[in-house]
Design a protein around this motif. Structure first.
Motif, PDB file in Angstrom:
ATOM      1  N   LYS A 101      -6.789 -58.913   3.547  1.00  0.00           N
ATOM      2  CA  LYS A 101      -7.466 -58.002   2.610  1.00  0.00           C
ATOM      3  C   LYS A 101      -7.154 -56.544   2.927  1.00  0.00           C
ATOM      4  CE  LYS A 101     -11.250 -59.174   0.826  1.00  0.00           C
ATOM      5  NZ  LYS A 101     -12.655 -59.566   0.520  1.00  0.00           N
ATOM      6  N   ALA A 102      -7.117 -56.183   4.189  1.00  0.00           N
ATOM      7  CA  ALA A 102      -6.793 -54.817   4.605  1.00  0.00           C
ATOM      8  C   ALA A 102      -6.237 -54.872   6.021  1.00  0.00           C
ATOM      9  CB  ALA A 102      -8.019 -53.917   4.554  1.00  0.00           C
ATOM     10  N   ILE A 103      -5.302 -53.960   6.290  1.00  0.00           N
ATOM     11  CA  ILE A 103      -4.664 -53.914   7.605  1.00  0.00           C
ATOM     12  C   ILE A 103      -4.744 -52.479   8.104  1.00  0.00           C
ATOM     13  CG2 ILE A 103      -2.554 -54.342   8.899  1.00  0.00           C
ATOM     14  CD1 ILE A 103      -1.775 -55.989   6.205  1.00  0.00           C
ATOM     15  N   ALA A 104      -5.405 -52.286   9.263  1.00  0.00           N
ATOM     16  CA  ALA A 104      -5.576 -50.954   9.838  1.00  0.00           C
ATOM     17  C   ALA A 104      -4.845 -50.889  11.167  1.00  0.00           C
ATOM     18  CB  ALA A 104      -7.052 -50.660  10.039  1.00  0.00           C
ATOM     19  N   LEU A 105      -3.928 -49.941  11.272  1.00  0.00           N
ATOM     20  CA  LEU A 105      -3.159 -49.752  12.494  1.00  0.00           C
ATOM     21  C   LEU A 105      -3.769 -48.598  13.281  1.00  0.00           C
ATOM     22  CD1 LEU A 105      -0.680 -50.469  14.253  1.00  0.00           C
ATOM     23  CD2 LEU A 105       0.613 -48.800  12.889  1.00  0.00           C
ATOM     24  N   ASP A 106      -4.407 -48.924  14.403  1.00  0.00           N
ATOM     25  CA  ASP A 106      -5.075 -47.910  15.231  1.00  0.00           C
ATOM     26  C   ASP A 106      -4.082 -47.334  16.253  1.00  0.00           C
ATOM     27  OD1 ASP A 106      -6.958 -46.295  16.385  1.00  0.00           O
ATOM     28  OD2 ASP A 106      -7.903 -47.892  17.548  1.00  0.00           O
ATOM     29  N   VAL A 107      -2.971 -46.828  15.742  1.00  0.00           N
ATOM     30  CA  VAL A 107      -1.935 -46.209  16.571  1.00  0.00           C
ATOM     31  C   VAL A 107      -1.509 -44.919  15.869  1.00  0.00           C
ATOM     32  CG1 VAL A 107       0.351 -46.412  17.576  1.00  0.00           C
ATOM     33  CG2 VAL A 107      -1.126 -48.424  17.451  1.00  0.00           C
ATOM     34  N   VAL A 108      -1.574 -43.807  16.600  1.00  0.00           N
ATOM     35  CA  VAL A 108      -1.269 -42.508  15.996  1.00  0.00           C
ATOM     36  C   VAL A 108       0.244 -42.390  15.777  1.00  0.00           C
ATOM     37  CG1 VAL A 108      -1.412 -40.012  16.266  1.00  0.00           C
ATOM     38  CG2 VAL A 108      -3.274 -41.478  17.104  1.00  0.00           C
ATOM     39  N   LEU A 109       0.630 -42.105  14.518  1.00  0.00           N
ATOM     40  CA  LEU A 109       2.041 -41.921  14.149  1.00  0.00           C
ATOM     41  C   LEU A 109       2.219 -40.535  13.544  1.00  0.00           C
ATOM     42  CD1 LEU A 109       2.634 -45.429  12.496  1.00  0.00           C
ATOM     43  CD2 LEU A 109       3.062 -44.761  14.867  1.00  0.00           C
ATOM     44  N   ALA A 110       1.788 -39.516  14.289  1.00  0.00           N
ATOM     45  CA  ALA A 110       1.768 -38.154  13.749  1.00  0.00           C
ATOM     46  C   ALA A 110       3.126 -37.479  13.767  1.00  0.00           C
ATOM     47  CB  ALA A 110       0.770 -37.312  14.536  1.00  0.00           C
ATOM     48  N   GLU A 111       4.058 -37.934  14.590  1.00  0.00           N
ATOM     49  CA  GLU A 111       5.378 -37.329  14.691  1.00  0.00           C
ATOM     50  C   GLU A 111       6.440 -38.320  14.189  1.00  0.00           C
ATOM     51  OE1 GLU A 111       5.942 -34.277  15.573  1.00  0.00           O
ATOM     52  OE2 GLU A 111       3.855 -33.821  16.126  1.00  0.00           O
ATOM     53  N   PRO A 112       7.505 -37.788  13.622  1.00  0.00           N
ATOM     54  CA  PRO A 112       8.594 -38.686  13.209  1.00  0.00           C
ATOM     55  C   PRO A 112       9.124 -39.477  14.408  1.00  0.00           C
ATOM     56  CG  PRO A 112       8.908 -36.504  12.292  1.00  0.00           C
ATOM     57  CD  PRO A 112       7.794 -36.386  13.279  1.00  0.00           C
ATOM     58  N   GLY A 113       9.487 -40.724  14.154  1.00  0.00           N
ATOM     59  CA  GLY A 113       9.979 -41.560  15.230  1.00  0.00           C
ATOM     60  C   GLY A 113      11.404 -41.199  15.625  1.00  0.00           C
ATOM     61  N   LYS A 114      11.871 -41.773  16.728  1.00  0.00           N
ATOM     62  CA  LYS A 114      13.232 -41.511  17.192  1.00  0.00           C
ATOM     63  C   LYS A 114      14.278 -42.155  16.295  1.00  0.00           C
ATOM     64  CE  LYS A 114      11.838 -41.116  22.046  1.00  0.00           C
ATOM     65  NZ  LYS A 114      12.021 -41.659  23.418  1.00  0.00           N
ATOM     66  N   ASP A 115      13.916 -43.230  15.621  1.00  0.00           N
ATOM     67  CA  ASP A 115      14.846 -43.962  14.754  1.00  0.00           C
ATOM     68  C   ASP A 115      14.440 -43.739  13.302  1.00  0.00           C
ATOM     69  OD1 ASP A 115      16.551 -45.635  13.460  1.00  0.00           O
ATOM     70  OD2 ASP A 115      15.957 -47.453  14.541  1.00  0.00           O
ATOM     71  N   PRO A 116      15.207 -42.935  12.541  1.00  0.00           N
ATOM     72  CA  PRO A 116      14.865 -42.682  11.136  1.00  0.00           C
ATOM     73  C   PRO A 116      14.789 -43.966  10.314  1.00  0.00           C
ATOM     74  CG  PRO A 116      16.490 -41.108  11.889  1.00  0.00           C
ATOM     75  CD  PRO A 116      16.378 -42.158  12.959  1.00  0.00           C
ATOM     76  N   GLU A 117      15.603 -44.948  10.657  1.00  0.00           N
ATOM     77  CA  GLU A 117      15.579 -46.203   9.899  1.00  0.00           C
ATOM     78  C   GLU A 117      14.241 -46.929  10.088  1.00  0.00           C
ATOM     79  OE1 GLU A 117      18.865 -48.698  10.709  1.00  0.00           O
ATOM     80  OE2 GLU A 117      20.374 -47.209  10.092  1.00  0.00           O
ATOM     81  N   SER A 118      13.688 -46.839  11.308  1.00  0.00           N
ATOM     82  CA  SER A 118      12.381 -47.468  11.560  1.00  0.00           C
ATOM     83  C   SER A 118      11.295 -46.776  10.750  1.00  0.00           C
ATOM     84  CB  SER A 118      12.044 -47.412  13.046  1.00  0.00           C
ATOM     85  OG  SER A 118      12.957 -48.173  13.801  1.00  0.00           O
ATOM     86  N   ASP A 119      11.373 -45.426  10.675  1.00  0.00           N
ATOM     87  CA  ASP A 119      10.400 -44.697   9.861  1.00  0.00           C
ATOM     88  C   ASP A 119      10.554 -45.067   8.395  1.00  0.00           C
ATOM     89  OD1 ASP A 119       9.488 -43.522  12.119  1.00  0.00           O
ATOM     90  OD2 ASP A 119       9.748 -41.441  11.455  1.00  0.00           O
ATOM     91  N   ALA A 120      11.786 -45.221   7.955  1.00  0.00           N
ATOM     92  CA  ALA A 120      12.042 -45.582   6.554  1.00  0.00           C
ATOM     93  C   ALA A 120      11.464 -46.967   6.265  1.00  0.00           C
ATOM     94  CB  ALA A 120      13.530 -45.542   6.266  1.00  0.00           C
ATOM     95  N   MET A 121      11.635 -47.878   7.226  1.00  0.00           N
ATOM     96  CA  MET A 121      11.077 -49.216   7.054  1.00  0.00           C
ATOM     97  C   MET A 121       9.556 -49.162   6.963  1.00  0.00           C
ATOM     98  SD  MET A 121      11.587 -52.553   9.509  1.00  0.00           S
ATOM     99  CE  MET A 121      13.361 -52.422   9.376  1.00  0.00           C
ATOM    100  N   MET A 122       8.951 -48.283   7.791  1.00  0.00           N
ATOM    101  CA  MET A 122       7.499 -48.130   7.777  1.00  0.00           C
ATOM    102  C   MET A 122       7.043 -47.500   6.461  1.00  0.00           C
ATOM    103  SD  MET A 122       4.919 -48.802   9.696  1.00  0.00           S
ATOM    104  CE  MET A 122       3.154 -48.460   9.572  1.00  0.00           C
ATOM    105  N   ALA A 123       7.825 -46.524   5.982  1.00  0.00           N
ATOM    106  CA  ALA A 123       7.480 -45.874   4.712  1.00  0.00           C
ATOM    107  C   ALA A 123       7.547 -46.872   3.574  1.00  0.00           C
ATOM    108  CB  ALA A 123       8.406 -44.698   4.457  1.00  0.00           C
ATOM    109  N   GLU A 124       8.560 -47.742   3.588  1.00  0.00           N
ATOM    110  CA  GLU A 124       8.684 -48.762   2.547  1.00  0.00           C
ATOM    111  C   GLU A 124       7.493 -49.709   2.584  1.00  0.00           C
ATOM    112  OE1 GLU A 124      10.188 -50.654  -0.690  1.00  0.00           O
ATOM    113  OE2 GLU A 124      10.886 -48.794   0.219  1.00  0.00           O
ATOM    114  N   THR A 125       7.056 -50.027   3.785  1.00  0.00           N
ATOM    115  CA  THR A 125       5.892 -50.911   3.934  1.00  0.00           C
ATOM    116  C   THR A 125       4.639 -50.261   3.370  1.00  0.00           C
ATOM    117  OG1 THR A 125       6.848 -51.909   5.926  1.00  0.00           O
ATOM    118  CG2 THR A 125       4.468 -52.154   5.619  1.00  0.00           C
TER     119      THR A 125
END
Length: 633
Positions: free
Chosen positions: A93-117
Motif C-alpha cells: 500500500k505504501a513504501i517509506a524509505l527511512d534513509v536520507v538521500l539529500a545529495e546526488p549519488g556517486k552513480d548517476p545511473e543509480s539516481d536515474a533508476m531511483m528517479a524512475e522508480t
C-alpha cells in the motif's frame, strides 16, 4: 491574634503558589520536570494485549546481516530502487524509505533508476530532514536553519516526502511526534508517520493541516498538538522487540526480501517502512519503554503510525490549568490543615495525596488527559509542612502564654507538669499527703470602711502579693484567693517530703514581709493590718474539681483542709497556728509555743494547737535550699 494568624497564612499561601508556579515554568530541563515525564511514562505503559501491533505495518531492516551481505553503508541507490519496485509491484500500500538521500549519488545511473522508480510508483515516501538553530530565539520555538530535501536527481514529488525528525525531550527520551514542520517558504511538511497513517485511514479520518483554522485535524477532530505541533503518542513495542503472538512488529531483513527469501507479495496491502536496524548506523533513541535500550528510528515511526491510526495519544493541561491546580491545592491544604492538627493532619494529608494521585491517573485512563502532578503535589505538601510548623510555633507560643498566665497563680512546676503530661485537663483527683495553709487579714473590714475602694484594692493587692511571693518562694501552690484570704498547698502537684517545714517557712516569710505594710497602714489609717495563719498536714484529695465543660479549679478537699481553715479562723492577728500533726512532722529548729486544746467546728473532740513564733537559726540548721528538696525551682 486570630486575624494576624490568617494574614500570615494568606501570605504563606501566596508565596507557596508563586514559588511552585515559577518553578514549573523555568523550562523542561529540571529534575522535577523529568520526574513528571517519568511518572507519565509509567502510567502510559500498556499490557501486551493493549500493545497488539497493527498487522498492516511491517518493517524491513537494514540490519547487520544485510550489511554483511550487501556491503557497508551507504549503499548504491539501485538497491533501494530494486526493492521498492518489487514491493510496489507486489501490491504494497505504501513504501517509506527511512534513509536520507539529500545529495546526488556517486552513480548517476543509480539516481536515474531511483528517479524512475519514484515517477512510476506514487506510493513511495522519501525523508525530509529539518536542521534547527542551535540556539532558538525564543523558548519553545522550533526555528529552522536549513531543510534537506531528497536530491533533485531522484525527483521526489511534493506528495512523496515527509519529515523524519525525531524530537527528544531534555532527558533524551522520545515521547512526542512532531506532526508537521514549516519550511522556509511557509509550506507545511507532514511527518513520515502522518503520511503513512493516512494510507491506513479511511477518507473521513485523514490527518491534514488546516491553514484556515491554523491546526492539525484527524477528520473533523482537531489534534491536541502543542506550540511545536507536537503530540504525545503511544508506544506498542519494546525496543528491538521481535514479533510474537502478542506484540512486536513483523520485521524482516533487507537482504532476505531483496533476494526473495521473503517473497515480495508477503507485503501486499501493507505499509512498509525500510530503515536502519544496526547499532553502527546511528539511528537510535531512548523511549518511555526503556531507559537503557534504545529504539531504532524506523521502529519509532512504526509506533507513531499505529498511534495515529488508532487515535491513541494524550494531551497535557495548559499552564492556566496547572496554575489553577497549584492555587487550589495550596488554598485547600491551608484551610484543611489550619483546622486539623496532630496525627489526624497526617491522615488527612495521606487521604488528599491519594485522592490527587487517583484523580491524576483516572483523568488519563478516562480522558487521555494529563494534569501536572509534581508541582501541584509539592505545593500541597509545602502547605501541609507549613501548617505543621505553624501549629508547632503557635503551640509553643500558647504554651508560653499559658505558662505566664497560669504561673501567676501557681508555681512553674504545676504548669510544667500539666503541659508535659500531654493529657486533657479532666475532673478528678488523687489522694496526696500535703500541708494546707490558710491566711486571712485581721482588721480588714474596719479598714475597708475608712478607705476609698481604690485604696482598699491597693492594700489588698500588696497583701496578696506578699502572700503569693512567700508561697512561691517555698514551692507551694497558690490554690485560691478567698476575699481577703489565701489558700495554699504544699506537697502537690509536685511531691515534697518536707512540705510541713516549707508551709511553716512560707508563713513566717509572710509575717516578716508584712511588717512594712503593717507599719504603713497603722501610720496612714490608724489601723494595723496583720495576718492570721492556720496550717495543717495530712491526707487530702488533690486535683481538678468543678465542671468539665465550663470551669475547673485545681484544689484540695478533705478534713485536712477543713482543719487548716478552722485554725486560721482561731488565729489572732500576727499569729501562726499549726496542728499537732504538722508540729510532729517538723524537723527544723522552730520556736513554738503550745496554745492548748481548742474546740473547732466540725470536730467532736478538741484539737491540740501550737503557735509558731519563729525559725531558730543555729549551726545545725539546714540551709534554706535543703527545705526545698521536692521543689523544681
Amino acid at each position: 491574634m486570630r486575624g494576624r494568624k490568617w494574614i500570615v497564612t494568606a501570605a504563606a499561601g501566596v508565596l507557596i503558589c508563586l514559588f511552585w508556579s515559577f518553578l514549573s515554568q523555568l523550562g523542561t530541563g529540571g529534575t522535577l520536570n523529568r520526574l513528571e515525564s517519568q511518572l507519565q511514562d509509567r502510567v502510559t505503559q500498556q499490557s501486551d494485549a493493549e500493545r497488539a501491533p497493527n498487522a498492516n505495518i511491517k518493517l524491513i531492516k537494514i540490519d547487520q546481516a544485510s550489511l554483511d551481505g550487501l556491503g557497508q553503508f551507504p549503499w548504491d541507490r539501485s538497491l533501494y530502487a530494486q526493492l521498492i519496485g518489487m514491493l510496489a509491484d507486489a501490491g504494497a500500500k505504501a513504501i517509506a524509505l527511512d534513509v536520507v538521500l539529500a545529495e546526488p549519488g556517486k552513480d548517476p545511473e543509480s539516481d536515474a533508476m531511483m528517479a524512475e522508480t519514484m515517477k512510476k510508483y506514487k506510493n513511495v515516501l522519501l525523508p525530509v530532514v529539518f536542521n534547527f538553530k542551535a540556539k532558538q530565539d525564543r523558548a519553545g520555538a522550533l526555528e529552522t536553519e536549513s531543510v534537506e530535501y531528497p536530491a533533485d536527481t531522484i525527483g521526489a514529488g511534493p506528495n512523496q516526502i515527509g519529515h523524519i525528525n525525531v524530537m527528544q525531550d531534555d532527558d533524551s527520551v522520545v515521547r512526542k511526534l512532531t506532526v508537521g514542520l514549516q519550511d522556509g517558504a511557509g509550506a507545511m511538511i507532514p511527518a513520515f508517520s502522518v503520511k503513512l497513517a493516512n494510507e491506513l485511514l479511511d477518507a473521513s479520518h485523514q490527518i491534514a493541516w488546516n491553514a484556515a483554522k491554523n491546526g492539525w485535524y484527524r477528520g473533523d477532530k482537531r489534534l491536541p498538538v502543542d506550540d511545536r505541533n507536537q503530540i504525545a503518542t503511544q508506544f506498542y513495542t519494546e525496543p528491538r522487540e521481535a514479533m510474537s503472538a502478542d506484540t512486536g512488529y513483523d520485521s524482516q531483513s533487507f537482504i532476505d526480501v531483496l533476494t526473495g527469501s521473503v517473497p515480495a507479495d508477503y507485503y501486499q496491502g501493507d505499509v512498509v517502512l525500510i530503515g536502519p536496524y544496526a547499532p553502527g548506523l546511528q539511528d537510535e533513541y531512548l523511549t518511555p519503554l526503556s531507559t537503557t535500550l534504545k529504539m531504532y528510528g524506523v521502529e519509532i515511526h512504526a509506533n507513531m503510525v499505529q498511534s495515529l491510526v488508532a487515535g491513541k495519544f494524550f494531551t497535557e493541561a495548559g499552564s492556566s490549568v496547572n496554575y489553577g491546580l497549584i492555587l487550589l491545592l495550596t488554598v485547600l491544604s491551608l484551610l484543611v490543615f489550619g483546622r486539623v492538627t496532630g496525627f489526624k493532619a497526617f491522615i488527612v494529608f495521606a487521604a488528599l495525596a491519594a485522592a490527587y494521585v487517583l484523580t491524576w491517573v483516572e483523568l488519563y485512563q478516562l480522558k487521555s488527559f494529563f494534569i501536572m502532578f509534581t508541582y501541584p503535589f509539592l505545593a500541597m505538601t509545602t502547605a501541609f509542612v507549613w501548617s505543621v510548623v505553624q501549629h508547632y510555633v503557635t503551640e509553643r507560643q500558647e504554651r508560653g502564654r499559658v505558662t505566664n498566665i497560669f504561673g501567676r497563680f501557681v508555681p512553674r512546676t504545676v504548669v510544667d507538669e500539666l503541659l508535659a503530661s500531654g493529657e486533657e485537663v479532666k475532673v478528678g483527683g488523687q489522694r496526696r499527703d500535703i500541708s494546707v495553709v490558710f491566711v486571712d487579714i485581721r482588721g480588714f473590714t474596719p479598714m475597708s470602711e475608712k478607705l476609698e475602694p481604690e485604696q482598699v484594692i491597693q492594700v489588698l493587692n500588696e497583701y496578696l502579693d506578699i502572700c503569693t511571693k512567700a508561697v512561691f518562694k517555698y514551692g507551694g501552690t497558690l490554690d485560691k484567693f478567698i476575699g481577703d484570704g489565701v489558700m495554699a498547698i504544699f506537697g502537690a502537684p509536685i511531691s515534697q517530703p518536707n512540705h510541713p517545714e516549707l508551709a511553716v517557712l512560707a508563713a513566717l516569710e509572710m509575717k516578716r514581709q508584712s511588717a512594712d505594710l503593717e507599719e504603713r497602714c497603722l501610720r496612714e489609717i490608724g489601723l494595723p493590718v496583720r495576718f492570721g495563719v492556720g496550717i495543717n498536714s495530712g491526707a487530702a484529695v488533690v486535683g481538678n474539681i468543678g465542671s468539665q465543660m465550663l470551669r475547673l479549679d485545681y484544689t484540695a478537699i478533705g478534713d485536712t483542709v477543713n482543719l487548716a481553715a478552722r485554725l486560721e479562723s482561731n488565729a489572732k492577728p500576727g499569729q501562726i497556728l499549726i496542728s499537732e500533726e504538722t508540729k510532729n512532722r517538723l524537723t527544723g529548729s522552730f520556736a513554738t509555743a503550745f496554745v492548748g486544746d481548742i474546740k473547732v467546728k466540725g470536730k467532736e473532740k478538741p484539737v491540740s494547737v501550737t503557735e509558731v513564733l519563729g525559725h531558730e537559726e543555729t549551726s545545725s540548721t539546714r540551709r534554706l535550699e535543703d527545705f526545698k528538696g521536692g521543689e523544681g525551682a
